[in-house]
Design a protein around this motif. Structure first.
Motif, PDB file in Angstrom:
ATOM      1  N   LEU A  48      -5.815   0.577  -4.234  1.00 42.24           N
ATOM      2  CA  LEU A  48      -6.338   0.961  -3.342  1.00 42.24           C
ATOM      3  C   LEU A  48      -7.249   0.935  -3.224  1.00 42.24           C
ATOM      4  O   LEU A  48      -7.595   1.745  -1.789  1.00 42.24           O
ATOM      5  CB  LEU A  48      -4.832   2.226  -3.831  1.00 42.24           C
ATOM      6  CG  LEU A  48      -3.689   2.521  -3.271  1.00 42.24           C
ATOM      7  CD1 LEU A  48      -3.468   4.043  -3.649  1.00 42.24           C
ATOM      8  CD2 LEU A  48      -3.256   2.047  -2.080  1.00 42.24           C
ATOM      9  N   THR A  54       0.445  -0.862  -0.119  1.00 38.52           N
ATOM     10  CA  THR A  54       0.131  -0.101   0.196  1.00 38.52           C
ATOM     11  C   THR A  54       0.590   0.896   0.179  1.00 38.52           C
ATOM     12  O   THR A  54       0.181   2.356  -0.276  1.00 38.52           O
ATOM     13  CB  THR A  54      -1.222   0.043   1.568  1.00 38.52           C
ATOM     14  OG1 THR A  54      -1.913  -1.077   0.844  1.00 38.52           O
ATOM     15  CG2 THR A  54      -2.135   1.360   1.506  1.00 38.52           C
ATOM     16  N   THR A  88       0.644   4.297  -2.787  1.00 38.58           N
ATOM     17  CA  THR A  88       0.205   5.157  -2.872  1.00 38.58           C
ATOM     18  C   THR A  88       1.504   6.391  -3.105  1.00 38.58           C
ATOM     19  O   THR A  88       1.545   7.165  -3.660  1.00 38.58           O
ATOM     20  CB  THR A  88      -0.051   5.623  -0.891  1.00 38.58           C
ATOM     21  OG1 THR A  88      -1.075   4.516  -0.608  1.00 38.58           O
ATOM     22  CG2 THR A  88       0.504   7.418  -0.957  1.00 38.58           C
TER      23      THR A  88
END
Length: 138
Positions: A136, A102, A106
């Protein structure tokens, strides 16, 4: 005494190690490839299966590779250089671990946004953005 061509490394039973006297290098207990001297070639074969990839991660990997290739044809800028760095890191992570985490996704999304003027006109940039958004959840 003359060298008799024996292969035991000593001078005719005298206990003098000819290799040590010449400053030889001894390598033991290696876990990889070793080469010593000039004009050597080392070939390494890696065995084992690649990590299983989620189809969405595989789609992201393919989109990343396409975008990196497309970025090679544009005038570089600070934003595109940063984007390429994030793309390279994500590509390496997916190849090595089977997925981009993640935090990596990001950072990649942020780099896509920062280079928006370029990525918005490249279909491969849009594809990476969509793949990241899917992973995401947004």
């Amino acid at each position: 005494m003359a060298d008799t061509g024996s292969t035991n490394g000593t001078e005719n039973g005298t206990g003098v190690d000819r290799a040590a006297a010449r400053g030889a290098i001894h390598v033991t207990n290696t876990g990889g490839n070793v080469t010593i001297g000039d004009h050597n070639t080392v070939t390494s074969t890696v065995t084992g299966a690649a990590p299983d990839r989620d189809p969405r991660q595989e789609a992201l990997l393919q989109a990343i590779r396409k975008l990196r290739a497309d970025l090679g044809g544009i005038v570089p800028s600070e934003q595109t250089a940063a984007l390429d760095g994030e793309l390279a890191d994500a590509e390496e992570e997916i190849e090595g671990l089977g997925r981009a985490d993640t935090g990596r996704l990001t950072r990649l999304r942020r780099a896509l946004t920062d280079a928006g003027a370029v990525t918005g006109i490249l279909a491969s940039g849009v594809a990476v953005g969509q793949a990241v958004g899917t992973l995401l959840g947004g």
